[in-house]
Design an enzyme around this catalytic site. Sequence first.
Site, mmCIF file in Angstrom:
data_model
loop_
_atom_site.group_PDB
_atom_site.id
_atom_site.type_symbol
_atom_site.label_atom_id
_atom_site.label_comp_id
_atom_site.label_asym_id
_atom_site.label_seq_id
_atom_site.Cartn_x
_atom_site.Cartn_y
_atom_site.Cartn_z
ATOM 1 C CB CYS A 293 7.437 -4.901 -7.554
ATOM 2 S SG CYS A 293 7.965 -3.225 -7.266
ATOM 3 N NE ARG A 322 7.609 2.056 0.362
ATOM 4 C CZ ARG A 322 6.519 1.890 -0.366
ATOM 5 N NH1 ARG A 322 5.584 2.839 -0.403
ATOM 6 N NH2 ARG A 322 6.341 0.774 -1.061
ATOM 7 C CD GLN A 340 3.738 -2.301 -0.207
ATOM 8 O OE1 GLN A 340 4.632 -2.989 -0.693
ATOM 9 N NE2 GLN A 340 3.369 -1.152 -0.738
ATOM 10 C CG ASP A 342 3.189 -5.786 -3.007
ATOM 11 O OD1 ASP A 342 2.342 -5.357 -3.805
ATOM 12 O OD2 ASP A 342 4.335 -5.308 -2.899
ATOM 13 C CG HIS A 344 4.220 -7.769 -8.017
ATOM 14 N ND1 HIS A 344 4.559 -7.901 -6.682
ATOM 15 C CD2 HIS A 344 4.253 -6.436 -8.285
ATOM 16 C CE1 HIS A 344 4.804 -6.703 -6.175
ATOM 17 N NE2 HIS A 344 4.637 -5.806 -7.119
ATOM 18 C CE LYS A 427 -0.668 5.690 -7.988
ATOM 19 N NZ LYS A 427 -0.077 5.634 -6.634
ATOM 20 C CG HIS A 473 3.206 -3.368 -9.905
ATOM 21 N ND1 HIS A 473 4.437 -3.393 -9.275
ATOM 22 C CD2 HIS A 473 3.464 -3.279 -11.239
ATOM 23 C CE1 HIS A 473 5.394 -3.324 -10.193
ATOM 24 N NE2 HIS A 473 4.826 -3.248 -11.384
#
Length: 609
Positions: A293, A322, A340, A342, A344, A427, A473
């Site tokens: 992000c 991670r 991910q 992902d 946004h 979320k 997100h």
Amino acid sequence: MPEERYQDSHLYKIRHSAAHIMAEAVLEAYPEAKIAIGPPIEDGFYYDFELPESIGDADLKKIEKRMRKIASGVHEFTVRDVTPDEAREIFADQPYKLELIDDLVNGRVDENGEQIAEPAEKLTIYTQDSFTDLCRGPHVASTKEINPKAMSITFRPPAGAYWRGNENNKMLTRIYGTAWETPEELKDYLERLEEAKRRDHRVLGDKLELFVIDPLVGKGLPLWLPKGAILRDTLERWLRQQLIEGGYEPVVTPHIGSIELYKTSGHYPYYSDSQYTPIDVDGEEFLLKPMNCPHHIMMYKSKPRSYRDLPVRFAEFGTVYRYEKSGQLNGLTRVRGFTQDDAHLFVTEEQLLPEYIETVRFAQNVLSALNIMDFRARVGIRDPQSDKYVGDDANWEVAAQAIIDACEEIGLPYTVEEGEAAFYGPKLDIVVNDVLKREWQLGTVQVDYNLPERFELEYVDNDNERKRPIMIHRALFGSVERFVGILIEHFAGEFPVWLAPTQAVIIPIRDHHNAYAKEIEGKLKAQGFRVESDLRDRNMRNKIKEHRKMLVPYLLIVGDRDMEDGTVSVRLRTDEDLGAMPLDQFSQMVSELAKTHSMDLTLASVAGD
């Protein structure tokens, strides 16, 4: 069952008490054993031991038999308060308990040395029969509440577990068990457990040649083999197309970023315990990317924005890194480097609710296309007792209400759970029940007022005023690795034809049929099918058996008659024989099944012939 309700349930007490009974049985068998912790878990319980020798299946069966005998007696679970000194005397020969006593007395601290519990002046111990343990409870009143025929040891052989999850500590033996209220519930659970072993993505990943994890490369870093890469690529290409049609713009970001970027976003130091040591490059510190992000935010900020530009929707299959402890790694579902899906979205206040609703519907459609129909929404809000969250209270309330309103509008069942929010906003998590009724948290859709504030994002409104956009997100798969792992288990490796890495294998009956097999292969590949010919010098029946085990959807047997008639003899991985059919008929059938993302291997017209 939500964790809070489970911990208040009678079943939780049964399992907690059964864990103590198991520890008693183990100590009887191994009096010199050292005991660590033994909590109830979602579907049972475990206990960690330092044992004088390794134990196997026969030993566990003896322990299980003794557990049932203990539970058949009438033994009360009695509790009493003790001083720290009394506790140390009781557990003088149990080093792990002594360490826990010191932690409780001094106030527990986390890995960063920060206190996470107040010092305890008194401790509680529970005793049943001949066993006593340092424990806060709760337990059943007596063993009369535990059905001896409704508990069992599971997960043979025992697993290894580092003391306190730290790989620098001693490896202990973790023995798992389960307990239920009735023998019928236990029987149903054990059957599901066996089915789970059959579907284990780690076993199937090896058998189907999808991925490997090699310690020389690194724990938690999967290597995608050709078939696994095809499966993954098929999923990604399909979702990319959905994203483009949904108005998303593809972007690509680097694998590292300046530590200053993550300090600005708040990911560092908020999540520093899950990030790798910063890398020094020419005197500047960089991190392996833990989140996408902040990078997408800088793309938004790369040029002035008008309200006419919004919503802006950036999407990326972005790999992040991670730190996970070795003991927590698990095939594809818990790794150290993962991708991910992902995205946004940067929206105005007026666009927030409709965009959020559309995003959640998008997630529903993705799961439905994969025949994943059993899922719920978990609305994660702040824990009012925690100080880890950032931002304005009013914005948190507006964001949480938008999520709840979206669920109500769509008719999506949801629960509201404290402490499940991200540090920057509430979320919605998509919690999926797989075919074995196990829960997995997959996709997430979050509302964020805080990162736009931290990065001073702006757009010019129609009144020429500068305003902050709101961020959404969104990840639908969550992690591609985890999603594939769950899909492997969901389908037990029997992927629908559109996802199958190899859709068909052509098997010639004799060597002189090889040329025809290659001709068929070429024609099908030209139409975009994933096929191969097996021209090895092996018995045809053995080839059929082998490819069925590899769960290839279609086996195309070709012989003299097929060469004469221009047909293929179609056999399914289920061993159902569809007989000979023209190649065009077969390709049309597979095309239709793939195009519609069907879970079937035949069309109704073909199946009825």
